[in-house]
Design a protein around this motif. Structure first.
Motif, PDB file in Angstrom:
ATOM      1  N   HIS A   1       0.836  -0.967  -0.027  1.00  0.00           N
ATOM      2  CA  HIS A   1       0.062  -0.077   0.001  1.00  0.00           C
ATOM      3  C   HIS A   1       0.846   1.341   0.043  1.00  0.00           C
ATOM      4  O   HIS A   1       1.994   1.147   0.379  1.00  0.00           O
ATOM      5  CB  HIS A   1      -0.941  -0.164   1.210  1.00  0.00           C
TER       6      HIS A   1
ATOM      7  N   ASP B   1       0.677   3.940   1.511  1.00  0.00           N
ATOM      8  CA  ASP B   1       0.966   4.230   2.963  1.00  0.00           C
ATOM      9  C   ASP B   1       2.463   3.664   3.610  1.00  0.00           C
ATOM     10  O   ASP B   1       2.870   3.996   4.438  1.00  0.00           O
ATOM     11  CB  ASP B   1       0.028   4.302   3.801  1.00  0.00           C
TER      12      ASP B   1
ATOM     13  N   ASP C   1     -11.042   3.097  -4.217  1.00  0.00           N
ATOM     14  CA  ASP C   1     -10.704   3.121  -2.663  1.00  0.00           C
ATOM     15  C   ASP C   1     -10.309   4.496  -2.234  1.00  0.00           C
ATOM     16  O   ASP C   1      -9.211   5.153  -2.511  1.00  0.00           O
ATOM     17  CB  ASP C   1      -9.449   2.238  -2.483  1.00  0.00           C
TER      18      ASP C   1
ATOM     19  N   THR D   1      -8.886   5.418   0.172  1.00  0.00           N
ATOM     20  CA  THR D   1      -7.601   5.749   0.731  1.00  0.00           C
ATOM     21  C   THR D   1      -6.427   5.679  -0.172  1.00  0.00           C
ATOM     22  O   THR D   1      -5.217   5.764   0.237  1.00  0.00           O
ATOM     23  CB  THR D   1      -7.124   4.317   1.758  1.00  0.00           C
TER      24      THR D   1
END
Length: 606
Positions: free
Chosen positions: A211, A213, A296, A298
């Motif tokens: 991901h 992040d 998504d 995020t």
């Protein structure tokens, strides 16, 4: 028939007149935007908002008054024509914004046309109606390809073949030669872009990869750039393509997007219309219900992409200038150029922009364009009788040819052409036998040092396999977009040779190795700022790590070992930690080779 049956409200205007007035208004606005380019960020937002608004009104009106309109003479194919236009609009919005929800909505409208058979009645009596159905199927094919819905692609190809056969029998006086070429084109495309090449998503999947992040952070990076825009251009004589989407640009397009977090399509949800402001026909703000599982929240938005199909250089530079000007302050622009060196650029009639197939291709692209290409560009690609003498008298090693080398200035891109745009951050991927010429850009930039990935001067021939299984497209681009599949094909295996469990083990092993490479880059003290500022962008980081893997494979592979012409290069240089002969890269290649039992095909150091 009662008068008030065809009236609306209290103004006494027949329903049919209101409807055809809306149709005329929608057609007028559609004709204004069909040729507008997709690469300008905000200039045409107002136009698209207006055309979405009128089609919202039109679609809602025909739904609410369907029975009255049918009784007054409305044909089913006319409803299908409206739905088809809406599908085109959604695909156009996808090409302008790269937002997956628009691509999904385009699919839903086209799928509804297919299942409800809007064009079926009278199909075999009216050649114009048959042509509408053929064009609809071809456009739907493009949406399904980009959406990677392969089962529907094969279904549409079969329907296209059957419909064309019926049209030839029914309308014997009509020439359908161009549609035969269209079918040949898509069949060739699917043969090259096999299911094995798509065994896993080419898009960035947070299920299979890190991901954003969770990406390792570069402690000394002075800034963190994000990939905001990409300019994709490919030209090779006789290259595999469908419409104006070549195999190489298709793979790069997919690689620079997020894989949806859920299903693109839910059959229980009917078509809706999202206006330019994001409001559906039902007045619900935001994405339609079908899109709730697609994006998504995020994840960052997809980088926008401009795809140019065989443009003249002046058009290429005009688009590049526009995209550069609109680049956000924290953005970096990726330029992907896949082109020949001009030595074998004499096109055959099937790849020329002249001939019977041009009418279909250009008409289709007007409503489904990847870029706005000047109509005079067909003259640029004409072949003169002095081709041989002109070609032999010119140096072809210092540029890329995005067209036949007859008109050198119009069809050749030099490194110096790109230097003015180095006032903004650039990530350059050059896939050509002349790629090394672009090393000259390093040190000559006008403000921002450019990151450059360069393909080998000579593409390593793949081991002999059945011609029907011979992959198309560039091996270098293939490594950047589907590294494990490319590694397997390089070894002489095909998709049928590899068991699913073995492939899954190899996939996990490769991903682990690439993550280790990424960590070693981040931890390097002498990492060039050009690379450190892009390592937090998931797309650019992934391409860079795959480049390192590709370089290691080609450097250690016996047929290309110690042969510089088969090795890719990058500018500026990467740290020694990622050297092809270093322990990290050697271990990554060795473990994969050992898994497939082919370590004897590589030369590893002691």
């Amino acid at each position: 028939m009662l008068q008030n049956e065809f009236q609306i409200g209290g103004d006494g205007i027949p329903v049919s007149e209101v409807y055809w007035s809306l149709v005329a208004k929608a057609d007028k606005k559609f004709s204004k935007i069909r040729d507008l380019p997709y690469y300008q960020r905000t200039r045409y937002d107002t136009y698209f908002y207006k055309v979405f608004k009128v089609y919202t009104q039109l679609w809602k009106f025909q739904q609410e008054n369907r029975q009255k309109l049918v009784e007054s003479g409305l044909k089913r194919w006319e409803i299908g024509e409206i739905a088809s236009r809406i599908g085109q609009l959604y695909f156009g919005q996808y090409m302008r914004t790269s937002e997956a929800n628009f691509l999904s909505e385009s699919y839903i409208f086209y799928e509804a046309i297919l299942t409800r058979e809007y064009f079926k009645d009278g199909l075999h009596q009216d050649v114009n109606l048959a042509s509408k159905q053929l064009r609809f199927l071809a456009r739907f094919l493009t949406v399904c390809l980009v959406l990677n819905r392969r089962e529907m692609v094969y279904q549409l190809v079969n329907q296209l073949k059957m419909l064309l056969d019926e049209c030839k029998r029914t309308f014997q006086e009509t020439d359908f030669k161009e549609w035969k070429l269209v079918i040949q084109e898509i069949v060739k495309f699917l043969k090259a872009d096999t299911s094995f090449m798509n065994i896993r998503p080419l898009r960035y999947s947070v299920v299979l990869e890190l991901h954003p992040d969770n990406l390792p952070q570069v402690p000394d990076a002075k800034r963190k750039l994000r990939l905001r825009d990409a300019l994709l251009c490919s030209y090779h004589p006789n290259e595999v393509k469908f419409s104006e989407l070549t195999l190489d640009t298709f793979r790069m397009l997919q690689t620079l997007e997020w894989e949806p977090s859920g299903s693109f399509y839910q059959s229980s949800v009917g078509p809706t219309i999202v206006t330019g402001s994001g409001v559906t026909q039902n007045g619900v703000s935001g994405h339609s219900r079908v899109n709730q599982d697609i994006t998504d929240p995020t994840l960052p938005p997809n980088p926008r992409k401009a795809i140019l199909f065989r443009p003249c250089v002046t058009h290429f530079l005009a688009v590049l200038g526009t995209v550069s000007e609109e680049l956000p302050s924290d953005g970096i622009l990726l330029i992907y150029l896949s082109a020949g060196n001009g030595e074998h650029a004499m096109p055959t009639p099937s790849s020329s922009r002249s001939g019977n197939s041009v009418g279909y291709i250009e008409n289709l692209s007007r409503g489904f364009q990847f870029s706005s290409i000047n109509s005079d560009s067909s003259n640029i690609h004409s072949i003169t009788s002095g081709y041989d003498s002109v070609n032999q008298s010119r140096n072809i090693s210092d540029c890329l040819h995005i067209g036949p080398p007859v008109q050198r200035g119009l069809n050749c891109i030099y490194p110096s052409d790109l230097l003015p745009f180095t006032r903004r951050p650039l990530f350059l991927v050059i896939d050509s036998g002349n790629s090394k010429a672009f090393k000259a850009m390093s040190g000559a930039e006008k403000g921002e040092p450019v990151a450059i990935l360069l393909s080998p001067a000579i593409s390593l021939p793949l081991p002999a396999v059945e011609s029907s299984r011979q992959p198309g497209g560039s091996l270098f681009t293939s490594f950047l977009t589907a590294p494990l599949q490319s590694f397997i094909l390089l070894l002489g295996f095909t998709g049928t040779d590899i068991e699913k469990d073995l492939y899954s083990k190899a996939e996990k092993l490769l991903q682990l190795s690439l993550n280790k490479l990424g960590s070693s880059l981040v931890e390097t003290e002498n990492l060039d700022p050009v690379w450190s500022q892009i390592l937090t962008d998931p797309f650019l980081r992934r391409i860079l790590l795959r480049f390192v893997f590709c370089r290691a494979v080609l450097s250690l592979y016996s047929p290309s070992f110690d042969k510089i012409e088969f090795q890719p290069e990058c500018v500026p240089l990467l740290p020694e930690a990622t050297s092809a002969l270093g322990p990290t890269c050697q271990k990554a290649v060795l473990e994969l080779a050992d898994l497939f039992g082919v370590t004897n095909r590589f030369k590893f150091s002691q």
